[in-house]
Motif scaffolding. Sequence first.
Motif, mmCIF file in Angstrom:
data_model
loop_
_atom_site.group_PDB
_atom_site.id
_atom_site.type_symbol
_atom_site.label_atom_id
_atom_site.label_comp_id
_atom_site.label_asym_id
_atom_site.label_seq_id
_atom_site.Cartn_x
_atom_site.Cartn_y
_atom_site.Cartn_z
ATOM 1 N N PRO A 118 0.810 -1.220 0.000
ATOM 2 C CA PRO A 118 0.000 0.000 0.000
ATOM 3 C C PRO A 118 0.848 1.276 0.000
ATOM 4 N N PHE A 119 2.150 1.144 -0.185
ATOM 5 C CA PHE A 119 3.021 2.329 -0.205
ATOM 6 C C PHE A 119 4.209 2.067 -1.117
ATOM 7 N N GLY A 120 4.884 3.131 -1.496
ATOM 8 C CA GLY A 120 6.121 2.975 -2.260
ATOM 9 C C GLY A 120 7.291 2.856 -1.300
ATOM 10 N N LEU A 121 8.400 2.279 -1.757
ATOM 11 C CA LEU A 121 9.558 2.119 -0.870
ATOM 12 C C LEU A 121 10.263 3.449 -0.650
ATOM 13 N N THR A 122 10.852 3.593 0.496
ATOM 14 C CA THR A 122 11.708 4.762 0.719
ATOM 15 C C THR A 122 13.010 4.529 -0.046
ATOM 16 N N GLY A 123 13.762 5.609 -0.244
ATOM 17 C CA GLY A 123 15.042 5.481 -0.926
ATOM 18 C C GLY A 123 15.946 4.501 -0.194
ATOM 19 N N ALA A 124 15.913 4.567 1.126
ATOM 20 C CA ALA A 124 16.779 3.694 1.925
ATOM 21 C C ALA A 124 16.375 2.236 1.747
ATOM 22 N N GLN A 125 15.088 1.977 1.725
ATOM 23 C CA GLN A 125 14.623 0.594 1.533
ATOM 24 C C GLN A 125 15.071 0.068 0.173
ATOM 25 N N GLN A 126 15.008 0.933 -0.843
ATOM 26 C CA GLN A 126 15.438 0.504 -2.170
ATOM 27 C C GLN A 126 16.920 0.160 -2.194
ATOM 28 N N GLY B 225 10.524 1.332 13.334
ATOM 29 C CA GLY B 225 9.592 1.950 12.407
ATOM 30 C C GLY B 225 10.186 2.310 11.062
ATOM 31 N N SER B 226 11.443 1.942 10.823
ATOM 32 C CA SER B 226 12.061 2.332 9.555
ATOM 33 C C SER B 226 11.626 1.414 8.418
ATOM 34 N N GLY B 227 10.895 0.348 8.726
ATOM 35 C CA GLY B 227 10.347 -0.500 7.667
ATOM 36 C C GLY B 227 11.248 -1.662 7.284
ATOM 37 N N LYS B 228 11.771 -2.358 8.263
ATOM 38 C CA LYS B 228 12.641 -3.494 7.970
ATOM 39 C C LYS B 228 11.845 -4.699 7.453
ATOM 40 N N THR B 229 10.602 -4.824 7.931
ATOM 41 C CA THR B 229 9.824 -6.001 7.556
ATOM 42 C C THR B 229 9.625 -6.100 6.043
ATOM 43 N N VAL B 230 9.338 -4.974 5.416
ATOM 44 C CA VAL B 230 9.120 -4.986 3.973
ATOM 45 C C VAL B 230 10.389 -5.420 3.246
ATOM 46 N N VAL B 231 11.507 -4.919 3.742
ATOM 47 C CA VAL B 231 12.776 -5.296 3.124
ATOM 48 C C VAL B 231 12.962 -6.810 3.224
ATOM 49 N N LEU C 203 13.157 7.303 7.611
ATOM 50 C CA LEU C 203 11.856 6.775 8.025
ATOM 51 C C LEU C 203 10.863 6.966 6.891
ATOM 52 N N PRO C 204 9.851 6.090 6.784
ATOM 53 C CA PRO C 204 8.810 6.301 5.776
ATOM 54 C C PRO C 204 8.190 7.684 5.959
ATOM 55 N N PRO C 205 7.718 8.265 4.861
ATOM 56 C CA PRO C 205 7.198 9.631 4.949
ATOM 57 C C PRO C 205 5.908 9.689 5.771
ATOM 58 N N GLY C 206 5.561 10.903 6.193
ATOM 59 C CA GLY C 206 4.269 11.109 6.843
ATOM 60 C C GLY C 206 4.278 10.806 8.326
ATOM 61 N N ARG C 207 5.441 10.500 8.881
ATOM 62 C CA ARG C 207 5.478 10.273 10.326
ATOM 63 C C ARG C 207 5.637 11.598 11.030
ATOM 64 N N THR C 208 4.883 11.797 12.077
ATOM 65 C CA THR C 208 5.134 12.979 12.881
ATOM 66 C C THR C 208 6.015 12.556 14.049
ATOM 67 N N VAL D 275 6.199 -4.925 17.981
ATOM 68 C CA VAL D 275 4.742 -4.889 17.877
ATOM 69 C C VAL D 275 4.290 -3.653 17.098
ATOM 70 N N ASP D 276 3.331 -3.848 16.236
ATOM 71 C CA ASP D 276 2.962 -2.792 15.298
ATOM 72 C C ASP D 276 1.448 -2.564 15.284
ATOM 73 N N VAL D 277 0.992 -1.577 16.049
ATOM 74 C CA VAL D 277 -0.425 -1.186 16.020
ATOM 75 C C VAL D 277 -0.471 0.320 15.755
HETATM 76 P P1 ADP Z 1 10.589 -1.916 11.861
HETATM 77 O O1 ADP Z 1 11.764 -1.472 11.070
HETATM 78 O O2 ADP Z 1 10.554 -1.290 13.210
HETATM 79 O O3 ADP Z 1 10.463 -3.417 11.904
HETATM 80 P P2 ADP Z 1 8.164 -2.111 10.373
HETATM 81 O O4 ADP Z 1 8.699 -2.960 9.297
HETATM 82 O O5 ADP Z 1 7.303 -2.751 11.389
HETATM 83 O O6 ADP Z 1 9.338 -1.337 11.102
HETATM 84 O O7 ADP Z 1 7.418 -0.887 9.692
HETATM 85 C C1 ADP Z 1 6.767 0.097 10.463
HETATM 86 C C2 ADP Z 1 5.499 0.543 9.764
HETATM 87 O O8 ADP Z 1 5.819 1.313 8.609
HETATM 88 C C3 ADP Z 1 4.646 -0.601 9.295
HETATM 89 O O9 ADP Z 1 3.307 -0.290 9.546
HETATM 90 C C4 ADP Z 1 4.945 -0.665 7.796
HETATM 91 O O10 ADP Z 1 3.898 -1.244 7.066
HETATM 92 C C5 ADP Z 1 5.147 0.794 7.454
HETATM 93 N N1 ADP Z 1 6.020 1.032 6.313
HETATM 94 C C6 ADP Z 1 7.119 0.350 5.967
HETATM 95 N N2 ADP Z 1 7.685 0.871 4.861
HETATM 96 C C7 ADP Z 1 6.936 1.922 4.495
HETATM 97 C C8 ADP Z 1 7.023 2.884 3.428
HETATM 98 N N3 ADP Z 1 7.995 2.861 2.513
HETATM 99 N N4 ADP Z 1 6.053 3.833 3.379
HETATM 100 C C9 ADP Z 1 5.071 3.869 4.297
HETATM 101 N N5 ADP Z 1 4.934 3.009 5.313
HETATM 102 C C10 ADP Z 1 5.856 2.042 5.423
#
Ligand code: ADP
Length: 709
Positions: A275-283, A308-314, A463-468, A569-571
């Motif tokens: 549901p989102f695009g990757l950050t430059g760092a994730q790429q 919260g930096s999005g390691k799971t997607v990677v 960090l992914p965009p839109g975080r406050t 944990v991610d809520v």
């Molecule tokens: P962590 O690095 O702490 O394991 P997570 O992988 O749990 O972080 O990601 C934190 C949150 O950010 C999750 O809800 C995830 O879906 C979301 N997320 C990850 N990558 C992006 C991105 N590129 N854009 C927006 N949201 C993202």
Amino acid sequence: MPPKKAPSPAASASAAAPVPAGPPGSGLSQVQRALRKLGLVRDIDFALYLPMRYEDETRIVRLADTRDGDMAQVEGVITECEVVYRPRRQLLATIDDGSDTCQLRFFNFYPSQQKQLAVGARVRVRGEVRGGFVGRQMMHPSVKAAGTALPNALTPVYSTVAGLAQPVLRREVRSGLARAVLDETIPVQIGLRGAWDLRSALSFLHYPTPDVSIAALEDHSHPAWQRIKAEELLAQQLSQLQARLERAAQRAPVLPAPAEPVATSLHAQLLAVLPFGLTGAQQRVGEEITADLHRQIPMHRLLQGDVGSGKTVVAALAAARCIDAGFQCALMAPTEILAAQHFGKLVGWLDPLLAARGLRVAWLTGSQKKKERDEMSAAVESGQAALVIGTHAVISEKVRFKNLALAIIDEQHRFGVAQRLALRGKAVGHLEPHLLMMSATPIPRTLAMSYYADLDVSTLDELPPGRTPIVTKLVADHRRDEVIDRIHAQIAQGRQVYWVCPLIEESEAVDLRNATETRDELADTLGEPIQVGLLHSRMPTAEKQAVMAAFTANEIQVLVSTTVIEVGVDVPNASLMVIEHAERFGLSQLHQLRGRVGRGAAASACVLLYAPGDSGRVGEAARARLKAMAETGDGFEIARRDLEIRGPGEFLGARQSGAPLLRFADLTTDTLLLDWARELAPVMLRKHPDLAQRHIDRWLGTKAEYLKA
Ligand code: ADP
Ligand code: MG
């Protein structure tokens, strides 16, 4: 009450003989077991077990010459001795050495001590002199009969454990040192010209002559220490380098890296459903991993990124690459809750895509029913389970993979060395799986380079965009009411709250009771219709998962927990984190906890409730931790401060069980020696492989034995 009796010296007589080999703990005396705990098994281990401080028993001084705070040894006559009961029971004696008098005070004492201090006795006492209003005083000085010969070296004090009295340990070290073979392992031509040789340095550091500065000995700046630190750093560099070379000789499945994106690949399809695009760092990090997977040497990469930096997607994308190549991938997390979260997320993303390929995601944990586990194991063995998610049950002996090519370990610092080694047993034929480790507690670069020479590091520095940013507030415990108001305000906006209770007692049962009480209190204070849930590591897994599910669905608005929610944990709807007794938590732990909020777009806050201890104030280190939390949200800065507060030994110890920690050298200050060792290690390994091996064994041998055990 008199103190517990120290073990009798006779008990150690048998320990002078070499400790028999065998599994740790079997058939050993209490002393031997205690020695083992300290890593003291071989003669050389004793020789290298250096004092943490020294006592100067070589001189007798005049009381009149001592000043407040001096450690002093004096000899004189006891002029008074009595047991008084106010304000509490204590033994009070007075010694007179002809120059002045000093009061000796003991709160714990044996009857034998009382006898030793009889009026008229001549004694030698040693302790810290306190020069108060009422005259000189020593608390709990050591007492000996007067007139015994003075030693001609400083007396070493070794760090010890329960069940091992200092005099016993001293004797063990003395005989170990005498027996140890201490020939040089560093070749002269590349060695330390003009430096102390090993034997003299060790003898000197165990028994220094009294003319040296004790401060220089204790802060490790004395030239004899240079030799020891150089040796230790060299051993560490050699073993890291050796591990790297060993790995380079292993083979891993080569996973093709398509030059062009293939639209029908799982990788591309996963990207499309995210549901989102990757950050430059994730790429960037994704590309680093892809490049590794394409090599025939097993990947050994640490992916570090702030919470919260999005390691799971990677991780998921790496898994997709692996599956695209026709191999299996395993993803492990240290706790079942965290594994379940990964499972939920990855199943959501991948299952439909995998189903179309006749593949699936499998779930493996220690707590699942046998029938389910058997079914999952069968899917793993047949290869139908392309991705296996779970706790360390994933690498249990019984699980057989068809063709595991990639293992991903989340929160790797929670896994022991043994578990990482068990992965090796999952090799398919002679092919080792690639290894990706993830961690949210970054290791500052200088440390990473010297400690993990055998590790490649990728960093998510965005960090992914839109975080406050999360606002962090320090609140004294007596202002709890304000926190309750905040909770109400958050819930009124449809948000949710974490409330973390600290580990207070050694016993989990007591912690559970505390957490339960907090839950009840909060439920009371907050009132209907707010639902307050409880999560504790003692709870059965099914119950934990039910609570997590209810919190995720916002059926519970406030989740009270002990630190089980620390990792991962991610809520995203949770926007307030309250940490009770924040002064008791470690810095990286606080940062991890704080990272549970600020995961959605809502403004989030973290309240650190602190309570001064008995002294009426928060301790210095605790204050530094709270201050760091309030001042920065950046995980790398937090890590830097944590390192500063704790020093590298403890800092790394908390992160890496089993890493060969340095005992004597300090990476942040001994940089010149470290450079020397880094330069020398490859030369030595190439030109003098036998000496290099002996050097590693000497310094790390016993440790290595334990790691294997
Ligand atoms: P962590 O690095 O702490 O394991 P997570 O992988 O749990 O972080 O990601 C934190 C949150 O950010 C999750 O809800 C995830 O879906 C979301 N997320 C990850 N990558 C992006 C991105 N590129 N854009 C927006 N949201 C993202
Ligand atoms: Mg995570």
